[in-house]
Design an enzyme around this catalytic site. Structure first.
Site, PDB file in Angstrom:
ATOM      1  N   ASP A  43       0.859  -1.186   0.000  1.00  0.00           N
ATOM      2  CA  ASP A  43       0.000   0.000   0.000  1.00  0.00           C
ATOM      3  C   ASP A  43       0.895   1.236   0.000  1.00  0.00           C
ATOM      4  O   ASP A  43       2.109   1.135   0.195  1.00  0.00           O
ATOM      5  CB  ASP A  43      -0.899  -0.058   1.251  1.00  0.00           C
ATOM      6  CG  ASP A  43      -1.909   1.061   1.288  1.00  0.00           C
ATOM      7  OD1 ASP A  43      -2.296   1.563   0.218  1.00  0.00           O
ATOM      8  OD2 ASP A  43      -2.323   1.429   2.409  1.00  0.00           O
ATOM      9  N   GLU A  99       2.511   4.802  -4.162  1.00  0.00           N
ATOM     10  CA  GLU A  99       2.493   5.724  -5.325  1.00  0.00           C
ATOM     11  C   GLU A  99       3.835   6.436  -5.470  1.00  0.00           C
ATOM     12  O   GLU A  99       4.172   6.730  -6.618  1.00  0.00           O
ATOM     13  CB  GLU A  99       1.358   6.751  -5.143  1.00  0.00           C
ATOM     14  CG  GLU A  99      -0.033   6.135  -5.202  1.00  0.00           C
ATOM     15  CD  GLU A  99      -0.391   5.291  -3.979  1.00  0.00           C
ATOM     16  OE1 GLU A  99       0.158   5.574  -2.905  1.00  0.00           O
ATOM     17  OE2 GLU A  99      -1.188   4.363  -4.108  1.00  0.00           O
ATOM     18  N   ASP A 147      -9.071   3.600  -1.829  1.00  0.00           N
ATOM     19  CA  ASP A 147      -9.997   4.030  -0.778  1.00  0.00           C
ATOM     20  C   ASP A 147     -11.338   4.519  -1.316  1.00  0.00           C
ATOM     21  O   ASP A 147     -11.606   5.719  -1.401  1.00  0.00           O
ATOM     22  CB  ASP A 147      -9.324   5.114   0.074  1.00  0.00           C
ATOM     23  CG  ASP A 147      -8.128   4.546   0.823  1.00  0.00           C
ATOM     24  OD1 ASP A 147      -8.014   3.305   0.897  1.00  0.00           O
ATOM     25  OD2 ASP A 147      -7.307   5.337   1.322  1.00  0.00           O
TER      26      ASP A 147
HETATM   27  C1  GLC Z   1      -4.681   3.329   2.974  1.00  0.00           C
HETATM   28  C2  GLC Z   1      -5.166   2.099   2.232  1.00  0.00           C
HETATM   29  C3  GLC Z   1      -6.161   1.353   3.073  1.00  0.00           C
HETATM   30  C4  GLC Z   1      -5.516   0.998   4.408  1.00  0.00           C
HETATM   31  C5  GLC Z   1      -5.024   2.242   5.107  1.00  0.00           C
HETATM   32  C6  GLC Z   1      -4.261   1.936   6.381  1.00  0.00           C
HETATM   33  O1  GLC Z   1      -5.723   4.223   3.142  1.00  0.00           O
HETATM   34  O2  GLC Z   1      -5.698   2.437   0.995  1.00  0.00           O
HETATM   35  O3  GLC Z   1      -6.623   0.208   2.420  1.00  0.00           O
HETATM   36  O4  GLC Z   1      -6.445   0.332   5.215  1.00  0.00           O
HETATM   37  O5  GLC Z   1      -4.163   2.961   4.244  1.00  0.00           O
HETATM   38  O6  GLC Z   1      -3.160   1.139   6.129  1.00  0.00           O
END
Ligand code: GLC
Length: 792
Positions: free
Chosen positions: A406, A409, A483
């Site tokens: 995650d 980017e 998200d």
């Molecule tokens: C980001 C991700 C989400 C995750 C959060 C905490 O917002 O997109 O899926 O739960 O970070 O790690």
């Protein structure tokens, strides 16, 4: 201020882009070189090279000879293609067997044709050029009949005609809406569908790039903030062939381990070991299947990757092992940001061994993410990718096979949302700025993680989920769409988004089922789980501070319906797995927009609220609250309602009733559908296979079921089985032939049933040459024939 009406204050006139366009002008010189045809025009240099028989590459550089730098997306070397060149006074022709290029000399204009002479791509008043900042751009003519698909992960409807899109990997927590442009993935590839035929364009430029299918009525453009104009035209002519051609260049997904396509449960966060155990216990008590539980950022010690918080998770190894014994996998999140902490091993190693991104002057770049001030691995260097990959031993030693990437980017909590674009990536000795390589950061993190895990887990298939990526990301990871929110609109938007990812070469994708941010409702969870059961990636995930979103969070009724659809996922798993096999072999996605199978049917061009699974199943989810009916477009042919067996004539819209427990599913006449059994997770062996045969009248139906060990790479050495079933129908006689073709793998099941829907009353049945008596059920007038698979 821009969040209020001040944004449209009259004194606040929108700034014009004020971009000048300089055309590359007249052709001055043409030469044939080993690497292609080189053209020099008044204000630019162009190279045309034939990459394969049906793909041509065009590269334009305003400043000098086009460079042949290797690409991050491509895995294929150019083939040696025979090209015939003819030179006339005002134009030149370059022809390979399936694609050709015409060059008009004054001004330099390029057109691409298919072998049958169809014009695919043409330039008109404007062609290739650049602006005052030497940013490259090209304009192509747009036919009134052109429809555009792909472009990776974009909000809005399926057909992107009339849209302007930017490629710049961005962490967008603000609610995604139709004008949200850049999201987490950048895949600068699209298919144009014109009068039933398709061609593709892949613009391989990693800088921020833009596609404008909006400003002009009869032309579109694409360009980038830096680099060369470097694009590939693929001749199609079917949209599936375009995808094959594109994925031949950029790669296809490996077979996923079967557990990766089961039901996954996540939350930000299941915060303690006790909570995870209680969660799993609930799944077991309630008999709801589940294959994976995710650990979001709370599992770590102060959000340091490659650590556990031992107060919250006193014994991670035991936890992972206990769950594994139940057939459930644990998938931890791994973000790229490494906490700046001189007493933390990963930070020490990364610093001492020079793995972090830094400025040209040599000092590291720091950005704020979950752990606070953090450094970021420079994945553009092979040694760093190896180091990072090897660090995953921390997880693999516990028995973990799946990783969730995650914030790659990369996301940074600042105004620009990302790393300073002045940072200089090492890029294995060919340094480039973050401005140039931003869009590939997630892809390279994926490469590092996938390859690292592959080495560590002893021949098993790793699973990787990623938020960010670039063209080619399918080689390493599945993609979730970031998200989203628990809005009905986001359920609706997820369908074209995942379909367009599919036709951008990424077949393994899905949204957070139930919605991430905002509070879901029982009804939304039901409808989303129904659709999710048939999207390639199927994970329920929700954010911190939102209401609980597990299948049982809204009482018994919601629980029983969501359970029914999670179970259905397991029943359909053999069919889904077969589609993953097809994606692995051809690049054609699991979840398909209707135009992919029916490119000649104008009614399919912008269907955003229905999708196909393979070529035989149509899913039409309910996308609004309190709704128990919807219109469904059925393409030509006959379609069987999966639940009622009602047969509909296609080529029309039908109104379908769908009470809360019904997801409208239609099976195309003439097809065969394999069904497995309900099971707690995919680790449980299949004991019986059921083949549903949908063939109304005379004719035949056939299906080939692919099976392998579902966990290792042995399939690469032909260790798999294909079970072929063939049914032919003539008056009063149905002949079924079922046999196993290749014997590199022995399926777990031997017992099978063939369920024939709607045979005529007096029909005789023959199974592998023997007359058999079927068991005729009154319900839906089906006949069940039992058999045993003989393994060779
Ligand atoms: C980001 C991700 C989400 C995750 C959060 C905490 O917002 O997109 O899926 O739960 O970070 O790690």
């Amino acid at each position: 201020m821009l969040d209020t009406s001040f944004a449209i204050h009259p004194g606040n006139k929108a700034k014009l882009l004020n971009s000048t366009y300089t055309d590359i002008g007249k052709l001055l010189k043409a030469e044939k070189k080993e690497t292609g045809f080189l053209f020099q025009s008044e204000f630019g240099f162009v190279r045309v090279s034939f990459y394969t028989e049906d793909t041509v590459r065009v590269t334009m550089n305003p400043a000098g000879y086009p460079s042949f730098d290797s690409s991050f997306a491509l895995i294929k070397e150019p083939e040696n293609i025979n090209v015939k060149m003819t030179d006339e006074e005002d134009k030149m022709m370059l022809a390979a067997s399936r694609i050709s290029v015409a060059i008009q000399k004054n001004p330099f204009r390029i057109s691409v044709y298919r072998e049958d002479g169809t014009l695919l791509v043409a330039e008109g008043a404007r062609g290739m050029g650049f602006n005052e900042k030497k940013e490259v751009i090209c304009y192509k003519e747009m036919d009134p009949e052109d429809h555009f698909y792909g472009f990776g992960e974009k909000s809005g409807f399926l057909n992107k005609r009339g849209e302007k899109m930017t490629m710049w990997n961005t962490d967008v927590y603000a609610p995604h809406n139709p004008e949200t442009d850049s999201l987490y993935q950048s895949i600068p590839f699209f298919t144009t569908l014109r009068n039933g035929k398709a061609h593709g364009i892949f613009f391989d430029n990693t800088f921020k790039s833009a596609f404008d299918l909006k400003t002009d009525e009869d032309s579109y453009s694409f360009g980038a903030e830096g680099g060369q104009l470097d694009y590939y035209v693929m001749a199609g002519p079917t949209p599936k062939e375009v995808l094959q051609q594109y994925t031949e260049l950029t790669g296809r997904m490996n077979m996923p381990p079967k557990w990766a396509i089961g039901y996954h449960q996540s939350r930000y966060s299941y915060e303690t070991e006790a909570e995870v155990r209680a969660l799993v216990q609930s799944f077991q008590e309630k008999g709801i299947p589940v294959d994976a539980i995710y650990l979001d950022i709370h599992y770590m010690d102060g959000y340091r990757v490659f650590t556990f918080d031992h107060e919250r998770f006193p014994n991670p190894k035991k936890l992972v092992q206990d769950l594994l014994e139940m057939g459930i996998r644990v998938v931890p999140i791994v973000d790229p940001g490494v906490k700046e902490d001189p007493e933390y091993k990963t930070y020490q190693e990364g610093t001492w061994d020079d793995h972090f991104c830094k400025y040209i002057e040599g000092h590291p770049y720091f950005g704020e993410v979950w752990p606070g001030n953090s450094a970021f691995p420079d994945f553009t260097n092979t040694k760093t990718r190896e180091w990072w990959g090897q660090n995953h031993k921390f997880y693999s030693d516990l028995g973990i096979h799946g990783i969730w990437n995650d914030m790659n980017e990369p996301a940074v909590f600042n105004e620009t949302k990302t790393m300073d674009v002045k940072v200089m990536h090492g890029n294995d000795g060919n340094p480039k700025t973050h401005r140039e390589l931003h869009n590939v950061y997630g892809l390279l993190m994926g490469e590092s993680t996938y390859n690292g895990m592959k080495k560590l887990i002893g021949g098993d298939r790793p699973f990787l989920l990623t938020r960010a990526g670039y063209a080619g990301v399918q080689r390493y990871a599945s993609v979730w769409t970031g998200d989203n929110r628990s809005f009905w609109e986001h359920l609706a938007m997820s369908l074209p988004m995942v379909m367009n990812l599919g036709v951008s070469g990424v077949p393994f994708a899905g949204p957070d089922v139930g919605g991430f941010a905002h509070d879901t409702t029982g009804e939304l969870l039901i409808r989303w789980t129904q659709a999710g059961a048939f999207t390639p990636y199927f994970r329920n995930h929700s954010a911190i501070g939102t209401v609980r979103q597990e299948p049982w969070a809204f009482g018994e009724k919601v629980e029983s319906i969501t359970k029914k659809y999670i179970e259905l996922r397991y029943v359909w798993m053999p069919f889904m797995y077969n589609l993953f096999r097809e994606a692995h072999l051809t690049g054609v996605p699991v979840m398909r927009p209707l135009f992919l199978e029916y490119p000649e049917d104008p009614s399919t061009m912008n269907v955003s609220d229905q999708f196909l699974l393979g070529d035989s199943v149509l899913i039409a989810p309910i996308l609004a609250p309190g709704t128990t009916h919807r219109a469904v477009y059925l393409p030509h042919g006959k379609w069987h309602d999966y639940w009622t067996d009602t047969v509909y004539e296609g080529g029309q819209h039908v109104l379908i009733k769908a009470e809360l427990d019904v997801l409208p599913i239609f099976v195309k006449d003439g097809s065969i559908l394999p069904h497995g059994t309900v099971k707690p997770n995919s680790a449980i062996k299949e004991t019986k296979m059921t083949f549903h045969v949908y063939a109304e009248l005379d004719g035949s139906a056939e299906y080939s079921l692919y099976e392998d060990d579902a966990k290792t790479f042995a399939y690469e050495d032909d260790h798999f089985a294909e079970i072929n079933i063939n049914c032919s129908f003539s008056k009063n006689l149905i002949k079924i032939e079922l046999n196993q073709e290749s014997s590199g793998y022995t399926p777990d099941w031997t017992e099978y049933e063939v369920v024939i829907h709607h045979p005529a009353p007096e029909t005789e049945f023959k199974l592998n040459g023997q007359t058999v008596k079927g068991n005729r059920l009154n319900v839906n007038d089906t006949v069940i024939i039992k058999g045993t698979l003989q393994h060779d």
